[in-house]
Motif scaffolding. Sequence first.
Motif, mmCIF file in Angstrom:
data_model
loop_
_atom_site.group_PDB
_atom_site.id
_atom_site.type_symbol
_atom_site.label_atom_id
_atom_site.label_comp_id
_atom_site.label_asym_id
_atom_site.label_seq_id
_atom_site.Cartn_x
_atom_site.Cartn_y
_atom_site.Cartn_z
ATOM 1 N N THR A 69 48.965 52.831 41.648
ATOM 2 C CA THR A 69 48.884 53.307 40.228
ATOM 3 C C THR A 69 47.859 53.421 39.414
ATOM 4 O OG1 THR A 69 51.474 53.434 40.250
ATOM 5 C CG2 THR A 69 50.605 53.611 38.246
ATOM 6 N N LEU A 70 47.535 52.250 39.397
ATOM 7 C CA LEU A 70 46.152 52.000 39.014
ATOM 8 C C LEU A 70 44.852 52.618 39.489
ATOM 9 C CD1 LEU A 70 44.369 49.761 36.699
ATOM 10 C CD2 LEU A 70 44.212 48.208 38.786
ATOM 11 N N TYR A 71 44.603 52.648 40.669
ATOM 12 C CA TYR A 71 43.649 53.478 41.085
ATOM 13 C C TYR A 71 43.660 54.835 40.662
ATOM 14 C CZ TYR A 71 43.094 49.424 44.480
ATOM 15 O OH TYR A 71 42.900 48.345 44.871
ATOM 16 N N GLY A 72 45.081 55.485 40.808
ATOM 17 C CA GLY A 72 44.902 56.923 40.381
ATOM 18 C C GLY A 72 44.540 57.188 38.763
ATOM 19 N N PHE A 103 48.886 60.774 43.421
ATOM 20 C CA PHE A 103 49.080 59.896 44.827
ATOM 21 C C PHE A 103 49.131 58.677 44.517
ATOM 22 C CE2 PHE A 103 47.479 63.829 46.795
ATOM 23 C CZ PHE A 103 48.048 63.900 48.025
ATOM 24 N N GLY A 104 48.794 58.259 43.364
ATOM 25 C CA GLY A 104 49.105 56.821 42.787
ATOM 26 C C GLY A 104 50.300 56.470 42.649
ATOM 27 N N ALA A 155 51.775 44.759 46.117
ATOM 28 C CA ALA A 155 50.465 45.036 45.558
ATOM 29 C C ALA A 155 50.233 46.663 45.859
ATOM 30 C CB ALA A 155 49.708 44.249 46.334
ATOM 31 N N VAL A 156 50.412 46.908 46.856
ATOM 32 C CA VAL A 156 50.419 48.508 47.186
ATOM 33 C C VAL A 156 51.070 49.439 46.160
ATOM 34 C CG1 VAL A 156 50.844 50.220 48.920
ATOM 35 C CG2 VAL A 156 50.135 48.271 49.729
ATOM 36 N N VAL A 184 45.371 56.651 47.924
ATOM 37 C CA VAL A 184 44.954 57.328 46.611
ATOM 38 C C VAL A 184 43.787 58.255 46.908
ATOM 39 C CG1 VAL A 184 43.851 57.234 44.217
ATOM 40 C CG2 VAL A 184 45.771 55.491 45.119
ATOM 41 N N PHE A 185 42.635 57.615 47.519
ATOM 42 C CA PHE A 185 41.508 58.378 47.612
ATOM 43 C C PHE A 185 41.556 59.420 49.047
ATOM 44 C CE2 PHE A 185 39.393 54.863 45.717
ATOM 45 C CZ PHE A 185 38.444 55.500 44.945
ATOM 46 N N GLY A 186 42.389 59.011 49.859
ATOM 47 C CA GLY A 186 42.508 60.212 51.011
ATOM 48 C C GLY A 186 43.536 61.032 50.572
#
Length: 255
Positions: free
Chosen positions: A188-191, A155-156, A182-183, A38-40
């Motif tokens: 999706t949560l992070y995004g 990206f999530g 988990a991934v 997500v971040f990358g």
Amino acid sequence: MNFSTFIGLIVGIVIVLWAMSMGSSILIFFNIPGLMIVFGGTVAATMIRYSLKEAIYSIKMSFRILMPSTDIQDKEELIELTDQLVRSARQNGIVSLEKIEVRNEFYQYGVRMLVDNYPRELVRQTLKEENRLLVERAQTSAGVFSSIGGAAPAFGMIGTLVGLVQMLSNLSDPSSIGPAMAVAMLTTLYGAMIANLFALPLADKIAVWGQEESIRQQMIIDAVDFIAKGLHHSMLRDVLSPYLDKKPNFDEEVV
């Protein structure tokens, strides 16, 4: 700092973290592969759309908006300051303006040009160009954070697909299903969190700030022009009062 922004950000983070910690350890929501995707991916997509210089400037502008400012922001206070400057210029000459404290950086720039005996039209033209550039930079900065807000959920979803592919390709190994799932879920949560709790609200904040600051600067341009013309202070409020009720117009172009 704008208190509504501060309160909203803190409340949002606290509520989400509190919900995460209820019934389980918050550490289960920390997944390095998911964060990398997500971040990358979000950083990469943003850098493709915008230059490094624009991205860095956007970060600087966000701090400028969120942190406390020593500049005069209140329009009534700007009118009172202008009245003081007009009276001083008429009684003691333009040079006397340098003795008066002007706490607005843009206003200070205009007054300094008057004191240095720049032609009135050149002063007005220069300030208008500064105002135009401010609006452009604010629009670009808002665009950078809007790009982050659009890329992060995308990206999530990519991370979710990656996790599902890993899970489905290793159904014979039960120990791999958990990490892969988990991934899939956490990306999706992070995004969603990056977009809706940080990037998109900040993009809107910058856009609104840019419009409000543009109106404030247009008011200062007219104030500096009023001083340069040497008009009587009794006319000042009639000239500047329309700005007191003027609201940001996102379709308005700076002229």
